[in-house]
Design a protein around this motif. Structure first.
Motif, PDB file in Angstrom:
ATOM      1  N   ASP A  44       2.287 -55.061 -23.719  1.00  0.00           N
ATOM      2  CA  ASP A  44       0.852 -55.041 -24.001  1.00  0.00           C
ATOM      3  C   ASP A  44       0.330 -56.303 -24.672  1.00  0.00           C
ATOM      4  O   ASP A  44      -0.877 -56.463 -24.795  1.00  0.00           O
ATOM      5  CB  ASP A  44       0.519 -53.827 -24.885  1.00  0.00           C
ATOM      6  CG  ASP A  44       0.894 -52.525 -24.203  1.00  0.00           C
ATOM      7  OD1 ASP A  44       0.655 -52.408 -22.991  1.00  0.00           O
ATOM      8  OD2 ASP A  44       1.438 -51.636 -24.868  1.00  0.00           O
ATOM      9  N   ARG A  45       1.204 -57.198 -25.096  1.00  0.00           N
ATOM     10  CA  ARG A  45       0.728 -58.403 -25.769  1.00  0.00           C
ATOM     11  C   ARG A  45       1.169 -59.680 -25.050  1.00  0.00           C
ATOM     12  O   ARG A  45       0.341 -60.522 -24.738  1.00  0.00           O
ATOM     13  CB  ARG A  45       1.212 -58.422 -27.231  1.00  0.00           C
ATOM     14  CG  ARG A  45       0.727 -57.226 -28.021  1.00  0.00           C
ATOM     15  CD  ARG A  45      -0.786 -57.085 -28.035  1.00  0.00           C
ATOM     16  NE  ARG A  45      -1.202 -55.702 -28.218  1.00  0.00           N
ATOM     17  CZ  ARG A  45      -2.351 -55.211 -27.805  1.00  0.00           C
ATOM     18  NH1 ARG A  45      -3.220 -55.967 -27.163  1.00  0.00           N
ATOM     19  NH2 ARG A  45      -2.656 -53.953 -28.014  1.00  0.00           N
ATOM     20  N   LEU A  51      -1.806 -62.907 -18.615  1.00  0.00           N
ATOM     21  CA  LEU A  51      -2.946 -62.585 -17.736  1.00  0.00           C
ATOM     22  C   LEU A  51      -4.198 -63.346 -18.172  1.00  0.00           C
ATOM     23  O   LEU A  51      -4.946 -63.862 -17.333  1.00  0.00           O
ATOM     24  CB  LEU A  51      -3.218 -61.076 -17.744  1.00  0.00           C
ATOM     25  CG  LEU A  51      -2.134 -60.183 -17.118  1.00  0.00           C
ATOM     26  CD1 LEU A  51      -2.422 -58.720 -17.404  1.00  0.00           C
ATOM     27  CD2 LEU A  51      -2.015 -60.415 -15.621  1.00  0.00           C
ATOM     28  N   LEU A  52      -4.416 -63.423 -19.476  1.00  0.00           N
ATOM     29  CA  LEU A  52      -5.571 -64.153 -20.007  1.00  0.00           C
ATOM     30  C   LEU A  52      -5.472 -65.642 -19.681  1.00  0.00           C
ATOM     31  O   LEU A  52      -6.484 -66.282 -19.374  1.00  0.00           O
ATOM     32  CB  LEU A  52      -5.684 -63.949 -21.526  1.00  0.00           C
ATOM     33  CG  LEU A  52      -6.086 -62.548 -21.989  1.00  0.00           C
ATOM     34  CD1 LEU A  52      -5.962 -62.429 -23.503  1.00  0.00           C
ATOM     35  CD2 LEU A  52      -7.491 -62.206 -21.537  1.00  0.00           C
ATOM     36  N   PHE A  53      -4.257 -66.168 -19.751  1.00  0.00           N
ATOM     37  CA  PHE A  53      -4.047 -67.587 -19.409  1.00  0.00           C
ATOM     38  C   PHE A  53      -4.411 -67.839 -17.938  1.00  0.00           C
ATOM     39  O   PHE A  53      -5.088 -68.819 -17.620  1.00  0.00           O
ATOM     40  CB  PHE A  53      -2.590 -67.973 -19.680  1.00  0.00           C
ATOM     41  CG  PHE A  53      -2.273 -69.399 -19.323  1.00  0.00           C
ATOM     42  CD1 PHE A  53      -2.702 -70.449 -20.117  1.00  0.00           C
ATOM     43  CD2 PHE A  53      -1.537 -69.685 -18.176  1.00  0.00           C
ATOM     44  CE1 PHE A  53      -2.411 -71.770 -19.789  1.00  0.00           C
ATOM     45  CE2 PHE A  53      -1.249 -70.995 -17.838  1.00  0.00           C
ATOM     46  CZ  PHE A  53      -1.680 -72.040 -18.642  1.00  0.00           C
ATOM     47  N   LEU A  97      -4.976 -50.855 -24.722  1.00  0.00           N
ATOM     48  CA  LEU A  97      -6.124 -51.589 -25.274  1.00  0.00           C
ATOM     49  C   LEU A  97      -6.610 -50.976 -26.586  1.00  0.00           C
ATOM     50  O   LEU A  97      -6.685 -49.754 -26.724  1.00  0.00           O
ATOM     51  CB  LEU A  97      -7.279 -51.591 -24.265  1.00  0.00           C
ATOM     52  CG  LEU A  97      -7.004 -52.210 -22.884  1.00  0.00           C
ATOM     53  CD1 LEU A  97      -8.172 -51.959 -21.949  1.00  0.00           C
ATOM     54  CD2 LEU A  97      -6.740 -53.692 -23.000  1.00  0.00           C
ATOM     55  N   THR A  98      -6.974 -51.840 -27.526  1.00  0.00           N
ATOM     56  CA  THR A  98      -7.633 -51.379 -28.748  1.00  0.00           C
ATOM     57  C   THR A  98      -9.121 -51.161 -28.433  1.00  0.00           C
ATOM     58  O   THR A  98      -9.595 -51.563 -27.366  1.00  0.00           O
ATOM     59  CB  THR A  98      -7.493 -52.429 -29.874  1.00  0.00           C
ATOM     60  OG1 THR A  98      -8.190 -53.614 -29.482  1.00  0.00           O
ATOM     61  CG2 THR A  98      -6.040 -52.750 -30.161  1.00  0.00           C
ATOM     62  N   SER A 148      -7.625 -63.230 -26.542  1.00  0.00           N
ATOM     63  CA  SER A 148      -6.352 -63.886 -26.889  1.00  0.00           C
ATOM     64  C   SER A 148      -6.059 -63.750 -28.383  1.00  0.00           C
ATOM     65  O   SER A 148      -4.906 -63.568 -28.788  1.00  0.00           O
ATOM     66  CB  SER A 148      -6.360 -65.355 -26.469  1.00  0.00           C
ATOM     67  OG  SER A 148      -7.260 -66.095 -27.253  1.00  0.00           O
ATOM     68  N   LYS A 149      -7.108 -63.801 -29.215  1.00  0.00           N
ATOM     69  CA  LYS A 149      -6.931 -63.626 -30.661  1.00  0.00           C
ATOM     70  C   LYS A 149      -6.494 -62.197 -30.985  1.00  0.00           C
ATOM     71  O   LYS A 149      -5.695 -61.977 -31.903  1.00  0.00           O
ATOM     72  CB  LYS A 149      -8.234 -63.959 -31.411  1.00  0.00           C
ATOM     73  CG  LYS A 149      -8.521 -65.444 -31.503  1.00  0.00           C
ATOM     74  CD  LYS A 149      -7.446 -66.149 -32.287  1.00  0.00           C
ATOM     75  CE  LYS A 149      -7.626 -67.653 -32.299  1.00  0.00           C
ATOM     76  NZ  LYS A 149      -6.469 -68.326 -32.903  1.00  0.00           N
ATOM     77  N   ILE A 150      -7.028 -61.241 -30.233  1.00  0.00           N
ATOM     78  CA  ILE A 150      -6.624 -59.837 -30.425  1.00  0.00           C
ATOM     79  C   ILE A 150      -5.138 -59.676 -30.111  1.00  0.00           C
ATOM     80  O   ILE A 150      -4.427 -58.960 -30.806  1.00  0.00           O
ATOM     81  CB  ILE A 150      -7.483 -58.889 -29.554  1.00  0.00           C
ATOM     82  CG1 ILE A 150      -8.926 -58.852 -30.072  1.00  0.00           C
ATOM     83  CG2 ILE A 150      -6.892 -57.471 -29.533  1.00  0.00           C
ATOM     84  CD1 ILE A 150      -9.910 -58.162 -29.156  1.00  0.00           C
TER      85      ILE A 150
END
Length: 202
Positions: A44-45, A51-53, A97-98, A148-150
């Motif tokens: 999850d991280r 994926l974000l990259f 997801l949060t 990304s910070k999350i």
């Protein structure tokens, strides 16, 4: 072996058995916590960060093509990139997801929809309608940055959970050793000790 000695043996074995079962249950709970934290950090991280990259790379590619007024890109490559973006967002949704992540992801999905329409307007105006397109790109990049910070924050939180569980394991392991040593002494006393008979006292 007398009846009293049998009771002593049974009592000693039961004490050890109960202690072992209790400590194993506590250890199992802590091991589960460590395992879950490690799995969460990866699935999850780490995966989410990757994926974000990829999403960020896709957005940068669109931004660069717009800055260079690359009509070939928008006629050929852009539609394939949109499919890739949809797939990446879909995979990101499958991670844990949060509440903040869900909200930011929904904003990101809305921005990608706006990007498609602003991209059509950009190409249709022969690259004169750039403001909405670049504003949307900026919003997307901001949402990607927040996400990304999350990942970093949640990864740290999971590591903290894992470290606490490992610390508890160490403490309980030491307690187990001391308790087993103490019980071994108690059992020896129970087994060796024999009360004096009345005749011996007289």
């Amino acid at each position: 072996m007398s009846f009293l000695n049998k009771i002593k043996w049974i009592l000693g074995i039961l004490i050890v058995f109960v202690l072992i079962v209790m400590t194993n249950l506590i250890d199992k709970n802590n091991f589960v916590r460590v395992r879950d934290a490690v799995v969460t950090i990866y699935e999850d991280r780490v995966v989410a960060s990757d994926l974000l990259f990829d999403l960020s790379k896709a957005v940068q590619e669109k931004e660069m093509a717009a800055a260079l007024t690359d009509t070939t890109f928008f006629n050929n490559r852009s539609s394939q990139l949109d499919k890739n973006i949809t797939g990446l967002v879909s995979r990101f949704e499958q991670t844990k997801l949060t509440t903040k992540e869900k909200k930011t992801l929904n904003n990101l999905k809305s921005d990608f929809e706006i990007l498609k329409s602003s991209e059509n307007a950009l190409v249709g105006s022969n690259f004169s309608e750039k403001i909405l397109f670049f504003n949307t790109i900026s919003n997307i990049q901001e949402n990607l940055y927040d996400l990304s910070k999350i990942q970093l924050r949640e990864g740290k939180r999971q590591m903290s959970i894992s470290n606490k569980a490992v610390d508890k394991l160490e403490i309980f392991t030491q307690i187990e050793i001391y308790l087993l040593a103490f019980l071994a002494i108690i059992i020896q006393i129970i087994i060796i000790y024999t009360p004096k008979k009345k005749e011996e006292i007289e």
